[in-house]
Design an enzyme around this catalytic site. Structure first.
Site, PDB file in Angstrom:
ATOM      1  N   ASP A   4       0.723  -1.137   0.176  1.00 19.39           N
ATOM      2  CA  ASP A   4      -0.110  -0.034  -0.066  1.00 19.39           C
ATOM      3  C   ASP A   4       1.101   1.187   0.051  1.00 19.39           C
ATOM      4  O   ASP A   4       1.873   1.420   0.619  1.00 19.39           O
ATOM      5  CB  ASP A   4      -0.889  -0.054   1.118  1.00 19.39           C
ATOM      6  CG  ASP A   4      -1.855   0.983   1.331  1.00 19.39           C
ATOM      7  OD1 ASP A   4      -2.091   1.778   0.310  1.00 19.39           O
ATOM      8  OD2 ASP A   4      -2.564   1.287   2.480  1.00 19.39           O
ATOM      9  N   ASP A 106      -3.372   2.154  -5.860  1.00 19.75           N
ATOM     10  CA  ASP A 106      -2.127   2.290  -4.849  1.00 19.75           C
ATOM     11  C   ASP A 106      -2.072   1.219  -3.923  1.00 19.75           C
ATOM     12  O   ASP A 106      -1.569   1.293  -2.870  1.00 19.75           O
ATOM     13  CB  ASP A 106      -2.315   3.644  -4.040  1.00 19.75           C
ATOM     14  CG  ASP A 106      -3.383   3.603  -3.152  1.00 19.75           C
ATOM     15  OD1 ASP A 106      -4.615   2.878  -3.464  1.00 19.75           O
ATOM     16  OD2 ASP A 106      -3.537   4.285  -2.126  1.00 19.75           O
ATOM     17  N   GLU A 107      -3.040   0.055  -4.267  1.00 21.92           N
ATOM     18  CA  GLU A 107      -2.927  -1.202  -3.478  1.00 21.92           C
ATOM     19  C   GLU A 107      -2.635  -2.464  -4.344  1.00 21.92           C
ATOM     20  O   GLU A 107      -3.260  -2.621  -5.292  1.00 21.92           O
ATOM     21  CB  GLU A 107      -4.060  -1.207  -2.590  1.00 21.92           C
ATOM     22  CG  GLU A 107      -4.088  -0.233  -1.528  1.00 21.92           C
ATOM     23  CD  GLU A 107      -5.632  -0.594  -0.883  1.00 21.92           C
ATOM     24  OE1 GLU A 107      -5.309  -1.456   0.065  1.00 21.92           O
ATOM     25  OE2 GLU A 107      -6.375   0.283  -0.950  1.00 21.92           O
TER      26      GLU A 107
END
Length: 234
Positions: A4, A106-107
């Site tokens: 993350d 974003d993960e």
């Protein structure tokens, strides 16, 4: 592993600025990514750690954030940049496993099973990945390690930024996850929290040790689902 990016939009903009000659790091001052400052409909999409100290929250109006912190630096979103940074992260991560799942921009999840013979044990490899991202791409990530995606995600959220956490044993689940507020558990939203409050279930541990039949009576199938999650079952 769950990977993350810390304060993704803001970190990516800050990194881009620094790589293009800026001397001021947006991550070190009260700053936010959001709509036009003159547009009252614009909202905060991401904020720096110093901005959090003023009580600025993701999703609130830019005008509200500026009332809390008049000297807040606001930069407009740059989605093309975010996609480039996300892709660069994906390319780096793909060196460590052929099995990657994008969870959001974003993960990412990676299945590290069987990769130990190439990169060492998972904790060691996670630190290697985290440090490479910071050195080569310029931003930081949190990495959580677990026996399933649920535990990996919970582990990655334990403490930020730029850290590696594990939830690999029953003892770690009880020590690290069970004391957390029940609303920190994946799939426990506002409505579920209200019902759990009425049942005096305040922590994930309370939920894990509750009577599952009682939970099903109050929350139907969702009660069984979150009871499983509280016990680390994905």
């Amino acid at each position: 592993m769950h990977i993350d990016v810390n304060s993704a939009f803001l970190s990516w903009q800050a990194t881009y600025n620094l790589q293009h000659g800026e001397t001021l790091d947006l991550r070190e001052i009260p700053s936010a990514v959001g709509g036009n400052q003159l547009d009252r409909r614009g909202i905060v999409l991401a904020k720096s750690t110093p901005a959090k100290k003023f009580g600025i929250q993701t999703g609130e109006g830019i005008w509200q954030a500026k009332q809390k912190c008049p000297h807040l630096v606001v930069v407009p979103p740059n989605y093309e940049l975010y996609m480039m940074c996300s892709s660069a992260l994906y390319e780096l991560i793909s060196e460590y496993s052929p099995k990657i799942q994008r969870f959001s921009i974003d993960e990412m999840f990676i299945d590290f099973t069987g990769m130990e013979r190439h990169f060492g044990e998972s904790f060691e490899a996670a630190h290697m990945i985290k440090d490479r991202v910071k050195k080569e791409l310029g931003f930081t990530v949190n990495i959580g390690i677990g026996h399933n995606k649920l535990l990996a995600k919970v582990a990655g959220d334990l403490k930020k930024p730029d850290m590696v956490h594990t939830l690999l044993t029953k003892e770690e689940i009880e020590k690290k996850m069970w004391p957390l507020p029940v609303e920190d558990l994946f799939m426990v939203g506002r409505a579920s929290k209200k019902k759990l409050d009425l049942m005096n279930i305040k922590t994930i541990g309370d939920l894990a040790n509750s009577d599952v039949k009682l939970l099903q009576g109050k929350l139907k199938s969702h009660g069984f689902l979150i009871w499983q999650y509280a016990n680390g079952i994905d």
